[in-house]
Design a protein around this motif. Structure first.
Motif, PDB file in Angstrom:
ATOM      1  N   LYS A 175     166.332 -31.549  74.932  1.00 44.09           N
ATOM      2  CA  LYS A 175     166.116 -32.049  73.574  1.00 44.09           C
ATOM      3  C   LYS A 175     165.910 -30.908  72.596  1.00 44.09           C
ATOM      4  N   ALA A 176     165.184 -29.858  73.076  1.00 43.38           N
ATOM      5  CA  ALA A 176     164.857 -28.733  72.178  1.00 43.38           C
ATOM      6  C   ALA A 176     166.072 -27.920  71.811  1.00 43.38           C
ATOM      7  N   CYS A 177     167.076 -27.869  72.693  1.00 40.82           N
ATOM      8  CA  CYS A 177     168.229 -27.015  72.385  1.00 40.82           C
ATOM      9  C   CYS A 177     169.470 -27.826  72.063  1.00 40.82           C
ATOM     10  N   GLN A 178     169.303 -29.076  71.660  1.00 46.02           N
ATOM     11  CA  GLN A 178     170.466 -29.893  71.306  1.00 46.02           C
ATOM     12  C   GLN A 178     171.218 -29.263  70.139  1.00 46.02           C
ATOM     13  N   GLY A 179     172.543 -29.170  70.312  1.00 46.48           N
ATOM     14  CA  GLY A 179     173.386 -28.577  69.277  1.00 46.48           C
ATOM     15  C   GLY A 179     173.472 -27.068  69.357  1.00 46.48           C
ATOM     16  N   ASP A 180     172.685 -26.446  70.192  1.00 47.97           N
ATOM     17  CA  ASP A 180     172.695 -24.976  70.292  1.00 47.97           C
ATOM     18  C   ASP A 180     172.418 -24.591  71.745  1.00 47.97           C
TER      19      ASP A 180
END
Length: 1571
Positions: free
Chosen positions: A1408-1413
């Motif tokens: 969840k913390a690194c979604q999109g990256d």
């Protein structure tokens, strides 16, 4: 390669067919069928080869394989080539005939394969079957069975063969000797006949339209000849039934002349079977077919055989039907079908046979006949239409039958008649009346009529079925509307139909609504000279009266009110608008209650209010008078229902009250007085209520009518003859007097207050007295009738209360008061009755017993009279008191242990006596007045009888309490000279226990004065004084002594608090109640309480809390034993803090008290009492004397609770109680959680006190006691979950303190530090970014903590990271992301559920913390975790499965596949049910479509879980494998190591868990994709 692979798949599965578990066998067969779906020919070849090679395979397993073949053939019949079909036919034929003996399951399965193939390859199948169906040779049983089934499944294909089959079969019939062969031949002939008839019926679609029935006639007749003339005579019941089942369809194929020729023998032959078989449904079915065949050719034989047919069929229909037997019910249907045929052929003869049987008295005959009549009314409606009058007239005797079964049958016949117009004929009204009569049956009476052996359900009872029929006929048969309306109204008013009111009202409501919708006339009821219909007044009266008992008769109240509502125009044109509002409110009130909870008084008042509103809206005197006339007319109808009659009396009073015609009012009142049934108590009460209500509007007329009646002949004895009551006994006259007295009481209670006072003396009380007394020879004689006395007392009460409540009641002079009181006195005490006629001495209730409420009511009447003016004279008052006391004091008490019903009556009577005496005292509230009362009680106080003394003292106490409320007493203390102080004090201490309370109180006052004035010189004597006070309290138990001792200790402690505290602490533990009381005395003054609490804190913290000792030399750990000084100080602190007055002191020392007690709790968890105190504790616990536990930890928790309560934190205590926090604090396992809950409650409810408390707890960082460090850390850690610490600017100091504890030697402390740091995410989320590096460093350190053998610190770190990740800076997170992912991966498969759950949930938060990256390195971790997450969705522990749901939802966006992300979001929401197979299938489909390169990796991970220790996951792993294989693209298949996969699945087929073997077999069925 592909062919060999598929073959191996089939081989593995076919070998697994022999699994011992039925579910596995079923799944293996399912897998084989699934493989057969894509490879049908390979499946059939594999099954054929397996059966051929395994010739010794047991027949149950051969059966399963044959069933697989049948399924594959049925699904892919059109795809099979002739060669394979031929091979399958040969195999099935071989299997079917391999053994001559019957092995039904196996041979039936083989036969089914042939039947399935025969739907397309009929020629090949017939060729093979007929090769084993040769002339002159008796065929195999299942060869014939297969031919029979083929003829039904492929009619057009087999019928052309039938002529040759029949020609071959006919010679075999004679050769067939075994009954089993004969049975199967019969079955074949039955099926051949049925298929032939179907072929002929669809001749236009048949391949050979030239086929005619004649072609089969000769063969069928030949077969018929053998079956009927030879086989039907067999002793074997099964064969006879098979024959008769075949004869039915065969009869349709017989030539007409042959059928006509055979019927005279055939019909009796079939009928004869009824006597030979218990289960006759097959006989009846065949007979029905034969009758239909005979009717179709216009047979004349039926007329000849009709009598015997009717007799036999009627006997069958009269057999009692058990509803639980489907065969018997089916037979009834077939028999009725036969009657239908006969009704169509010979309606006249049928009715001539049936209708006379209705006149018989035999229950079964009549019930059976009625069933037939009902059936033919429905099934032969056209033929029966002209017979309607005859059928109606034949029902006369059945209508009179009282048998419940007959009644049910009659009701069912009437229901059928209603649907076909019978009830519109003359005589139909009698049928409707019969239905209503049955609706009116009392429900409780029916079971007795049904008989002891009846098992009829309540729903089938006569009443229930009648109610249902009436409603259905009313609502569903349109033609019945004009028949039932308005005829049903005739049943509303007659009493005998009362039980039917609810269904009647419901039907009438429906009919009325239909007429309104159809635009009927404004008036729904058109009388048109119909005098039998009830008038609007009669209907209104009836419906209102029965509504008073609303729940009787299935809710007649609501039903009646609804009918009133729809009839509002017919009742009166003005009522529509008012009733539209009022009636729904009444119905709503009923809906809110049940029969048990409804207040009848309240409900009746609502109905009377409804009636008053109705009368006010109508406001037509003529209409109102007519309504009152009808009400009076209906009164006798309610003689059997006293409650409803009582209510109707009230309705009459209400209606007369609204009438303006005085003549009508007087006339009706006179009629009521003349016709009332005075012997009934309820009727007397109802009559009185009626007069009272009427008097509220017509007081003068009501009184005048009563007086006229009082003066009538009823009260004039003349030679024993009464004018209008000449046949009544003297007792009956007394009942009349009782009613009249009650009438006067109710009139007084209801009369307008402004008119009452002028009439109460002359018209009410005077006539009451006249009715009560009787003159004999000019001398007034008191009555001996108990009821009359009670009525007088009740009416006097009512009248007196009415006078008191009037505006001038307080000044009103009731001149008859002495006379009325005098009339009450004989009621109270029989000796007060003047002995004027010794020969007629009144036998009143014995003075030593209490059986009736007579005395209670008399005393209540006197109580109300006493409050009126003028006051009683001295002698009259004395006589009254004397009589009252004698009436109750001498009553003997009930023996002990006897459950007496008189106890409530005695208590009520005693309370009435107290109220009367108090009222008398109230009129003379002086010492002299009190003295008079005491003098009256004095003889009873000195009585030798104990119960009389007890009662007299109780009355004295009551009078004294009443008197003392108006007095104030004060005692003045005196001072003492200074010499001989201590000896005087000791002497005075002895005086505290003086039996004379005045002396004791005086001693207490002097002691306290001395201590106050001279206490400063008594320091050395403090221990002695405290000791003497304690011993004195133990000797004497008076409350005044206790209060004196408390005050003395307080005064002494004000001078020498330290000495008093030390002395009291020296008292033995556990403190007794007197010592506890003295401790609480020290809290009276805030300054002293503060000093005492401070001293106790020092004592509690100044010594070690426990000492360690080994109870046994070899024990593993030393026992901890509490030290006494801190324990005593803790107990004392509890007592002081428990005193309400200690509040200010507790507030002043709150932080120190809280911290010290929390630490005291923590270091006493698991600590034991010294042995000597353990013995005391057990002894006090067993004796029930211990009010509180002395156990060290519990005493500390109790003290902490007391401090919180006294400090104003009741909400903290309540929250802890609700959450079980206090109990948790006391246990080693729950202590930490208890501290956490305490901290949460303090943060929520006591925020402003936290700074000083935290300061006190910070100091414990270096405590030598590990538990104190754990408790303080747990408390401080939990504070961080609240925003309060941020609001109070405490966050920085709290974080610094916790971070400093991170290197603590105790793993529990380190774990709690991590929990506290993670709590920042909840309490101060906006501060996480600022402290992100510190927090993450601490968490990573926790993950890598190597000093914790149980990894609990790592677990806390994972939980904490999951909470923090969403709030820290992305840059801070990036540097630790990979490290964390790698570190937590091993925990996915931990044996401990909490580790699996926390690690998987943290993995979700990382995604969840690194979604999109998402970096490629982390993406690799994501892919590696995908298969474990999918499989752990089936984890046996729900928290783990829930964590997997969350993690997969978070992983979805990072996979960069919108379909997968959408699936995860849709199916994996919390709380939503998951169909795992469906979800996994869809997921694998998209994985293989978007990420085909992952196939090998996912399969290898899945194979790893084949060896999981959890059965559910071992079962899920092959499912994942199978779905991946199912959706893999063809070009990716080389990535799969098929050999390894097959070997692993083959091994799983031997797993000990059947569920795993099932999934392995299911997966093997999907691997056909790799072929």
């Amino acid at each position: 390669m592909s062919e060999s692979y598929v073959k191996r798949l089939f081989t593995i599965l076919l070998d697994a067919v022999t699994d011992k578990d039925p579910q596995v066998q079923e799944q293996v067969c399912g897998a084989l069928c699934a493989l057969g779906e894509s490879q049908p020919e390979e499946a059939l070849r594999a099954c054929e080869e397996h059966l051929r090679l395994h010739d010794k395979l047991a027949h149950p397993y051969r059966t399963m394989i044959l069933r697989v073949m049948e399924t594959v053939v049925s699904s892919h019949l059109g795809e099979l080539d002739k060669g394979l079909a031929r091979a399958s036919i040969l195999l099935a034929s071989s299997e079917m005939t391999k053994v001559k003996e019957l092995v039904c399951d196996w041979q039936q399965a083989a036969s089914n394969v042939l039947v399935a193939l025969g739907k397309r390859f009929i020629s090949s199948v017939m060729e093979e079957i007929l090769s084993k169906f040769q002339p002159g040779v008796l065929p195999h049983h299942f060869v014939v069975q297969t031919l029979a089934n083929l003829s039904v499944s492929n009619v057009f294909g087999v019928v052309p063969f039938l002529t040759s089959i029949l020609s071959t079969m006919l010679p075999m019939l004679s050769a067939a000797k075994p009954d089993s062969m004969r049975v199967v031949f019969c079955c074949a002939l039955q099926r051949f006949s049925e298929s032939t008839l179907e072929y002929l019926a669809d001749l236009d679609q048949a391949p050979d339209p030239t086929v005619r029935k004649d072609a089969f006639a000769t063969d069928i007749f030949s077969a018929y000849d053998i079956l009927f003339h030879h086989w039907l005579q067999s002793r074997e019941a099964k064969l006879r039934l098979a024959v008769v089942e075949a004869l039915g369809p065969m009869s349709h194929l017989l030539p007409s002349e042959k059928l006509e020729e055979q019927l005279p023998k055939l019909l009796p032959g079939v009928l004869g079977l009824y006597k030979k078989h218990a289960e006759t449904v097959h006989v009846s079915r065949s007979l029905g077919q034969i009758l239909e065949a005979a009717a179709s050719v216009g047979s004349r034989t039926l007329d000849v055989q009709l009598d015997s047919l009717l007799a036999a069929l009627h006997a069958q229909i009269c057999v009692p039907v058990e509803s639980s037997s489907p065969l018997v019910m089916s037979n009834q249907k077939e028999v009725l079908r036969c009657f239908t045929v006969l009704a169509c052929c010979s309606p006249d003869r049928l009715l001539a046979f049936l209708l006379p049987k209705l006149d018989t008295s035999n229950e079964r005959t009549r019930v059976g006949t009625l069933q037939v009549v009902r059936h033919i009314i429905n099934s032969a409606a056209a033929q029966m239409e002209v017979k309607q009058p005859f059928i109606l007239s034949s029902m006369k005797l059945p209508l009179l039958d009282t048998n419940s079964k007959v009644k049910r049958a009659v009701v069912q016949v009437i229901s059928a008649m209603a649907h076909h117009g019978y009830l519109e004929q003359p005589g139909g009204e009698a049928m409707i009346e019969y239905i209503v009569q049955q609706c009116a049956l009392p429900p409780e009476a029916e079971p007795q009529k049904l008989g002891a052996n009846s098992e009829a359900l309540a729903a089938d009872s006569v009443r229930a079925i009648s109610v249902s029929t009436l409603y259905l006929v009313s609502t569903t048969v349109d033609r019945m509307g004009d028949v039932l309306w308005p005829y049903l109204f005739e049943f509303l008013v007659p009493v005998r139909f009362t039980g039917a009111l609810t269904p009647l009202c419901r039907s009438l409501v429906h009919l009325a609504q239909k007429r309104q919708e159809a635009g009927a006339h404004a008036l729904l009821i058109q009388y048109n000279g119909n005098v039998t219909l009830p008038s609007p007044y009669a209907m209104a009266t009836r419906l209102l009266a029965v509504s008073s008992s609303p729940y009787l008769g299935d809710g007649r109240g609501a039903a009646s009110l609804r009918l009133l509502s729809v009839l509002h125009r017919d009742i009166h044109p003005m009522l529509g608008q008012r009733w539209a509002t009022a009636i729904p409110l009444l119905l709503e009130h009923l809906d809110g209650y049940t029969e048990e909870t409804l207040s009848r008084k309240e409900w009746e008042e609502k109905l009377l209010m409804f009636l008053r509103d109705t009368l006010a809206v109508v406001s037509d005197n003529t209409w109102i008078c007519q309504l009152s006339l009808e009400m009076c007319k209906q009164l006798p109808s309610y003689n059997g229902t006293p409650l409803e009659k009582n209510f109707l009396y009230k309705c009459i009073g209400t209606t007369l009250g609204a009438a303006s015609s005085k003549e009508v009012v007087r006339k009706h009142l006179q009629e009521l007085l003349e016709t009332a049934r005075y012997q009934e108590e309820s009727e007397r009460e109802g009559l009185a209520c009626c007069f009272g209500i009427c008097a509220s509007s017509h007081l003068d007329d009501t009184l005048a009518q009563l007086e006229d009646f009082v003066k009538s002949d009823v009260f004039r004895k003349s030679a024993g003859i009464f004018n209008i009551f000449k046949d009544r006994s003297e007792n009956e006259v007394e009942k009349v007097k009782s009613a009249l007295i009650l009438c006067y009481g109710h009139v007084a209670a209801r009369a307008p207050r402004e008119l009452l006072l002028a009439r109460v003396e002359s018209d009410i009380f005077r006539n009451m007295s006249q009715c009560f007394s009787t003159k004999v020879l000019g001398i007034k004689v008191e009555t001996k009738d108990l009821g009359l006395r009670l009525c007088l007392a009740q009416s006097v009460c009512m009248a007196s209360q009415a006078v008191r409540s009037s505006s001038h009641g307080s000044s009103f002079q009731l001149l008859r008061k002495p006379e009325l009181v005098a009339q009450m006195m004989p009621v109270l005490w029989p000796r007060a009755i003047p002995r004027l006629l010794p020969q007629e001495f009144i036998k009143a209730e014995p003075s030593d017993s209490l059986r009736t409420p007579m005395r209670k009511k008399a005393m209540l009447a006197c109580t109300y009279l006493v409050s009126l003016e003028p006051a009683l004279e001295g002698q009259a008052q004395a006589d009254l008191i004397h009589s009252c006391l004698h009436s109750i004091m001498a009553v003997l008490p009930e023996p002990e242990g006897v459950d007496s019903h008189q106890e409530p009556l005695y208590l009520d009577t005693m309370q009435a006596l107290k109220d009367l005496l108090t009222s008398l005292l109230q009129r003379n509230m002086t010492p002299q007045g009190l003295q008079v009362m005491v003098e009256h009680l004095s003889p009873w106080i000195k009585s030798p009888r104990g119960h009389e003394r007890v009662r007299a003292l109780g009355l004295s106490a009551c009078l004294l309490q009443h008197f003392l409320k108006h007095l104030h007493i004060s005692i003045i203390g005196k001072r003492l000279p200074p010499d001989q102080l201590i000896s005087l004090l000791l002497t005075l201490f002895e005086g505290l226990g003086d039996p004379d309370q005045n002396c004791s109180r005086a001693a207490a006052v002097i002691v306290n004065c001395l201590l106050k004035e001279r206490g400063h010189v008594l320091l050395e004597k403090v221990p002695e004084i405290v000791s003497v006070l304690c011993s004195k309290l133990q000797e004497t138990h008076g409350e005044h002594v206790l209060q004196a001792a408390q005050h003395s200790v307080y005064v002494l402690a004000a001078r020498h608090h330290a000495a008093v505290v030390s002395s009291l602490l020296g008292s033995p533990l556990p403190f007794d109640s007197h010592t506890c009381t003295l401790w609480r005395a020290l809290a009276v003054e805030p300054g002293l309480a503060t000093q005492v609490l401070g001293l106790l804190l020092e004592k509690m913290s100044g010594d070690v809390p426990f000492k360690e000792s080994r109870a046994f030399l070899l024990s593993s750990a030393p026992d901890r034993v509490a030290t006494l000084p801190p324990l005593a100080a803790t107990c004392a602190l509890y007592e002081v803090a428990s005193a309400p007055a200690s509040g200010p002191a507790v507030l002043e020392l709150y932080p120190q008290l809280f911290a010290a007690l929390l630490l005291r709790v923590s270091c006493t968890v698991g600590v034991q009492l010294p042995r000597n105190l353990q013995a005391k504790e057990r002894k006090s616990a067993s004796s029930g004397l211990a009010s509180r536990s002395l156990e060290p930890c519990s005493s500390a928790v109790d003290a902490l609770q007391a401090v919180l309560l006294r400090g104003g934190n009741d909400d903290v205590v309540q929250r802890m109680e609700l959450e079980g926090g206090w109990q948790l604090l006391r246990t080693s396992a729950g202590h930490e959680e208890g501290v956490t809950r305490l901290a949460s409650a303090m943060a929520k409810f006591a925020g402003p006190r936290l700074p000083l408390m935290m300061k006190a707890l910070f100091a414990t960082q270096s405590s030598v006691y590990e538990m104190q460090r754990v408790s303080s850390t747990a408390f401080l850690a939990e504070l961080l979950s609240s925003n309060t610490v941020n609001d109070l600017m405490l966050l920085e100091s709290l974080l610094d303190n916790l971070l400093a504890r991170q290197k603590d030697t105790c793993a529990r402390v380190r774990r709690l530090v991590l929990r506290g740091l993670a709590n920042v995410a909840s309490g101060s989320p906006d501060k996480v970014r600022a402290h992100g590096p510190q927090l993450l460093t601490a968490m990573i350190g926790g993950l890598d903590d190597g000093d914790d053998p149980h990894s609990l610190v790592a677990l806390e770190a994972m939980v904490g990271l999951a909470r923090l990740l969403d709030l820290v800076e992305a840059w801070d997170l990036r540097s630790v992301l990979l490290h964390v992912a790698i570190r937590i991966r091993p925990f996915f498969d931990s044996e401990k559920v909490e580790f699996r759950s926390a690690s998987i949930r943290l993995f979700g938060h990382l995604n969840k913390a690194c979604q999109g990256d998402c970096e490629d390195v982390f993406l690799e971790q994501l892919v590696g975790g995908l298969a474990p997450l999918l499989l752990h969705l089936q984890d046996p522990q729900p928290p783990v499965a829930a964590a997997c749901r969350f993690a997969l939802r978070m992983c979805g966006p990072n996979l960069e596949c919108e379909e997968l992300a959408a699936i995860f979001q849709k199916h994996l929401q919390e709380g939503r049910g998951l169909h795992f197979g469906e979800f996994l299938n869809t997921t694998c489909k998209h994985l293989m479509h978007h990420f085909p390169d992952l196939l090998g990796r996912l399969l290898s991970t899945s194979l790893f879980y084949f060896k999981s220790s959890w059965e559910d996951i071992r079962a899920a792993a092959p499912m994942l494998t199978g779905f991946l294989a199912l959706h893999v693209e063809a070009e990716r298949r080389p990535q799969v190591d098929l050999e390894q996969l097959l070997a692993a699945l083959q091994l799983l087929l031997k797993d000990p868990a059947p569920a795993v073997r099932v999934k392995a077999a299911e997966t093997l069925g999907r691997l056909v994709k790799f072929a």
